[in-house]
Design an enzyme around this catalytic site. Sequence first.
Site, PDB file in Angstrom:
ATOM      1  N   LYS A  44       0.805  -1.225   0.000  1.00 45.75           N
ATOM      2  CA  LYS A  44       0.000   0.000   0.000  1.00 45.75           C
ATOM      3  C   LYS A  44       0.835   1.272   0.000  1.00 45.75           C
ATOM      4  CE  LYS A  44      -4.110  -1.892   0.044  1.00 45.75           C
ATOM      5  NZ  LYS A  44      -5.021  -1.764  -1.097  1.00 45.75           N
ATOM      6  N   SER A 258      -3.419 -12.659   3.531  1.00 44.01           N
ATOM      7  CA  SER A 258      -3.914 -12.444   2.162  1.00 44.01           C
ATOM      8  C   SER A 258      -2.946 -13.031   1.140  1.00 44.01           C
ATOM      9  CB  SER A 258      -4.144 -10.957   1.883  1.00 44.01           C
ATOM     10  OG  SER A 258      -2.921 -10.254   1.839  1.00 44.01           O
TER      11      SER A 258
END
Lengths: 316, 90
Positions: A44, A258
């Site tokens: 991110k 994830s």
Amino acid sequence: MARYESLLDAVGGTPLVGLPRLSPSPDVRLWAKLEDRNPTGSIKDRPVLAMIEEAERSGALTPGCTILEPTSGNTGIALAMAAKLKGYGLVCVMPENTSAERKQLLQAYGARIVFSPAAGGSNQAVARAKELAEQNPDWVMLYQYGNAANAGAHYSGTGPELLKDLPTITHFVAGLGTTGTLVGTGRYLREHKPDVQVVAAEPRYGELVYGLRNLDEGFVPELYDETVLTGRYSVGSYDALRRTRQLLEVEGIFAGISTGAILHAALAVAEKAVARGEAADIAFVVADAGWKYLSTGAYAGTLDEASARLDGHLWA
Amino acid sequence: MAVTVSIPTILRTHTGGQKSVEAKGSTLAEVIEDLEANHGGLKARLVKEGSLHRFVNVYVNDEDVRFAGGLEAAVKDGDTVTILPAVAGG
């Protein structure tokens, strides 16, 4: 290059690591793009820096501004670091069912957290952030789900890095959240190698997260471009955890949950290539490391126990 | 050709609260017709103007049918069909 003028300059340029033990054959190879090597430990950092710089260029973000963003964690942590270094305030709207580490990290950076209800997952965080944006017109919402600079960071960064390090790439596999990684990277790769397969791994959560009142409360990010993708897998917490542990045991990579879901899809793609007798170079994203998930018990006890503990949590 | 269809909470009013039901068909469209015959009202929730509702995702053995022919996606005996509402990630 290993010297940077500041932490913000150290975003991107992550290693691509071969996985010889997990790869099914010498002709069907898996490669891990270690995005946990970014400054705040997740992929991110790329979209966050790009969105902030674009908002500064456009004049939307000026010194002393407060940034507002709905986020289940990593985007918030990246924003908190960048906001601190650049002198902005930060308000994160986060679902209450995310890990304790994420909350603590945000607080350590001095961000304010507004919690949204667990039921409905990030949909509720998005809705709450939009309300707050209306009530506080001087706050600047970068809105990662619809901000072209999110996908743009991957189009100009992640994509070119992958193609340079792995010119023989045949498949790109990543997680589907805002869709920025897949759409931006996938678009770049397919422009340069039209046959590249772009495959999404979407987390499948416990029922609580899908607790919408009606279907029209559903949400598809504005950035999503179905034409860039060639496949999309739904991966439950059991398979995600199983692959997360396998990645650690077999290749030594301590990744977040994830990433296990992404590896699960990458292995499914690899098996298909083996079955067809085709060669493949499959690159997938390690979105973050496992540190932020230790409190969830993901790495302890049996898979069934760990999976049950994750039920109702947002783990991607 | 029996498949197991997993129904999300939001649509269980049509299945008498059942989490999963059996259905028959060799394509997703046929499965949905069979669901409609036994659980009236489901089809209208899943299909809008001849294609899947924008906020409904359907997976056959965990693969999104939108990349496998949509309503014409093939299903075979023993497959698992999962229906989920579209929610945000990130």
